[in-house]
Design a protein around this motif. Structure first.
Motif, mmCIF file in Angstrom:
data_model
loop_
_atom_site.group_PDB
_atom_site.id
_atom_site.type_symbol
_atom_site.label_atom_id
_atom_site.label_comp_id
_atom_site.label_asym_id
_atom_site.label_seq_id
_atom_site.Cartn_x
_atom_site.Cartn_y
_atom_site.Cartn_z
ATOM 1 N N ASN A 92 0.824 -1.201 0.000
ATOM 2 C CA ASN A 92 0.000 0.000 0.000
ATOM 3 C C ASN A 92 0.858 1.250 0.000
ATOM 4 N N PHE A 93 0.422 2.243 -0.730
ATOM 5 C CA PHE A 93 1.117 3.534 -0.711
ATOM 6 C C PHE A 93 0.119 4.641 -0.977
ATOM 7 N N SER A 94 0.555 5.853 -0.693
ATOM 8 C CA SER A 94 -0.288 7.014 -0.909
ATOM 9 C C SER A 94 0.597 8.198 -1.269
ATOM 10 N N PHE A 95 -0.022 9.356 -1.388
ATOM 11 C CA PHE A 95 0.706 10.589 -1.659
ATOM 12 C C PHE A 95 0.188 11.680 -0.727
ATOM 13 N N ALA A 96 1.057 12.633 -0.447
ATOM 14 C CA ALA A 96 0.684 13.813 0.338
ATOM 15 C C ALA A 96 1.614 14.945 -0.058
ATOM 16 N N LEU A 97 1.225 16.162 0.266
ATOM 17 C CA LEU A 97 2.126 17.278 0.017
ATOM 18 C C LEU A 97 3.233 17.282 1.064
ATOM 19 N N MET A 98 4.433 17.574 0.615
ATOM 20 C CA MET A 98 5.586 17.611 1.501
ATOM 21 C C MET A 98 5.587 18.938 2.260
ATOM 22 N N GLN A 99 5.055 18.872 3.484
ATOM 23 C CA GLN A 99 5.003 20.024 4.371
ATOM 24 C C GLN A 99 5.333 19.556 5.790
ATOM 25 N N PRO A 100 5.815 20.440 6.651
ATOM 26 C CA PRO A 100 6.117 20.028 8.028
ATOM 27 C C PRO A 100 4.911 19.362 8.684
ATOM 28 N N SER A 224 0.576 24.923 -13.101
ATOM 29 C CA SER A 224 -0.820 24.506 -12.968
ATOM 30 C C SER A 224 -0.943 23.199 -12.197
ATOM 31 N N LEU A 225 -0.020 22.272 -12.418
ATOM 32 C CA LEU A 225 -0.051 21.003 -11.693
ATOM 33 C C LEU A 225 0.244 21.211 -10.212
ATOM 34 N N ARG A 226 1.220 22.059 -9.924
ATOM 35 C CA ARG A 226 1.544 22.327 -8.521
ATOM 36 C C ARG A 226 0.354 22.948 -7.804
ATOM 37 N N THR A 227 -0.350 23.837 -8.471
ATOM 38 C CA THR A 227 -1.522 24.477 -7.867
ATOM 39 C C THR A 227 -2.618 23.463 -7.584
ATOM 40 N N GLN A 228 -2.834 22.528 -8.499
ATOM 41 C CA GLN A 228 -3.856 21.495 -8.293
ATOM 42 C C GLN A 228 -3.509 20.605 -7.100
ATOM 43 N N MET A 229 -2.237 20.232 -6.978
ATOM 44 C CA MET A 229 -1.820 19.383 -5.863
ATOM 45 C C MET A 229 -2.047 20.106 -4.533
ATOM 46 N N LEU A 230 -1.722 21.378 -4.491
ATOM 47 C CA LEU A 230 -1.889 22.143 -3.260
ATOM 48 C C LEU A 230 -3.358 22.241 -2.873
ATOM 49 N N ALA A 231 -4.227 22.418 -3.853
ATOM 50 C CA ALA A 231 -5.660 22.542 -3.565
ATOM 51 C C ALA A 231 -6.244 21.236 -3.048
ATOM 52 N N ALA A 232 -5.695 20.106 -3.536
ATOM 53 C CA ALA A 232 -6.248 18.805 -3.165
ATOM 54 C C ALA A 232 -5.759 18.306 -1.812
ATOM 55 N N SER A 233 -4.649 18.838 -1.346
ATOM 56 C CA SER A 233 -4.031 18.293 -0.140
ATOM 57 C C SER A 233 -4.762 18.704 1.130
ATOM 58 N N SER A 234 -4.862 17.781 2.047
ATOM 59 C CA SER A 234 -5.465 18.082 3.349
ATOM 60 C C SER A 234 -4.561 18.975 4.183
ATOM 61 N N PHE A 235 -3.302 19.160 3.744
ATOM 62 C CA PHE A 235 -2.371 20.030 4.460
ATOM 63 C C PHE A 235 -2.418 21.473 3.937
ATOM 64 N N ALA A 236 -3.182 21.693 2.868
ATOM 65 C CA ALA A 236 -3.224 23.034 2.288
ATOM 66 C C ALA A 236 -3.920 24.003 3.244
ATOM 67 N N ALA A 237 -3.515 25.229 3.197
ATOM 68 C CA ALA A 237 -4.156 26.246 4.048
ATOM 69 C C ALA A 237 -5.574 26.504 3.561
ATOM 70 N N ALA A 238 -6.439 26.815 4.502
ATOM 71 C CA ALA A 238 -7.845 27.044 4.144
ATOM 72 C C ALA A 238 -7.958 28.334 3.327
#
Length: 238
Positions: A92-100, A224-238
């Motif tokens: 099993n694997f997943s992805f997430a944004l690399m943030q602290p 554009s891809l970076r922006t989409q990843m940031l929007a999808a991440s649960s770590f993104a700022a509200a």
């Protein structure tokens, strides 16, 4: 104290020990295996089996750092706009944004606490903390990206030899992310390489040792891809 008594003492102590003591006990037990089998036969063999079972139970259910999580389906869908992973044997694997504060792997609660700026908001591949010997990692990039590969010095899987032989494609980074920084130095031992990669398929060699610890980070070159990843991440700022 007889070998049988020593074995029993190790079994009991391991159940109530911390990580460092547990590792020392495991090493001691391993060094005793041959002596116990040769000199004491079935009795000690039974204790060894009990010890092994007890350690597995403890690691699976009692270690606060061991928790399995399900992949993030939303991030998996977003990630496939940039990269498709193939792991053999599969886990099993997943992805997430690399943030602290991001989890390092799916089966641990370790988090990356110190992250080099070049990795921030990159796409972190989260597998398992210890992969089996013979693991092959392949990835297909659907768009150009900067690819980072991180491995642990104590579980390098033979990757140092690969990167040493491919220095034109992969460059070693001066610093690497750090995880679990408040619990000893085990999380300070990551090594990181990077390469600029065009769209295409890439394959890393099979790991030559068991318990290899690694991550990957993908930084899309398209804004554009970076922006989409940031929007999808649960770590993104509200």
């Amino acid at each position: 104290m007889t070998e049988q008594s020593q074995c029993f003492t190790l079994l009991v102590a391991a159940l109530f020990s911390g990580h460092a003591v547990e590792s020392a006990l495991m090493n001691t037990m391993n060094s005793m295996h041959s002596l116990l089998y040769l000199s004491l036969g079935a009795g000690s063999a039974t204790l060894i089996i009990l010890f092994t079972v007890a350690m597995r139970v403890k690691r699976r259910y009692c270690n606060p750092a061991w928790r399995e999580r399900l992949p993030d389906s939303q991030m998996m869908q977003q990630a496939e706009q940039l990269v498709r992973m193939t792991i053999s044997p599969r886990f099993n694997f997943s992805f997430a944004l690399m943030q602290p504060g991001v989890y390092q792997h799916l089966d641990r609660l370790y988090t990356y606490d110190v992250i080099p700026p070049e990795l921030l908001n990159g796409l972190l591949f989260q597998g398992v903390h210890r992969t089996p010997k013979g693991t092959i990692v392949a990835f297909e990039l659907l768009a150009p990206a900067t690819v980072y590969f991180l491995y642990h010095q104590w579980g390098d899987g033979g990757y140092p030899a690969f990167f040493a032989a491919h220095q034109e494609e992969w460059q070693r980074c001066p610093v690497a992310p750090q995880y679990d920084i408040h619990n000893g130095d085990h999380g300070l031992k990551m090594v990181m390489y990077r390469r600029e990669a065009a769209a295409g398929t890439y394959t890393l060699p099979a790991t030559s040792t068991a318990n290899t610890c690694f991550n990957m980070v993908f930084q899309a070159q398209e804004e554009s891809l970076r922006t989409q990843m940031l929007a999808a991440s649960s770590f993104a700022a509200a």
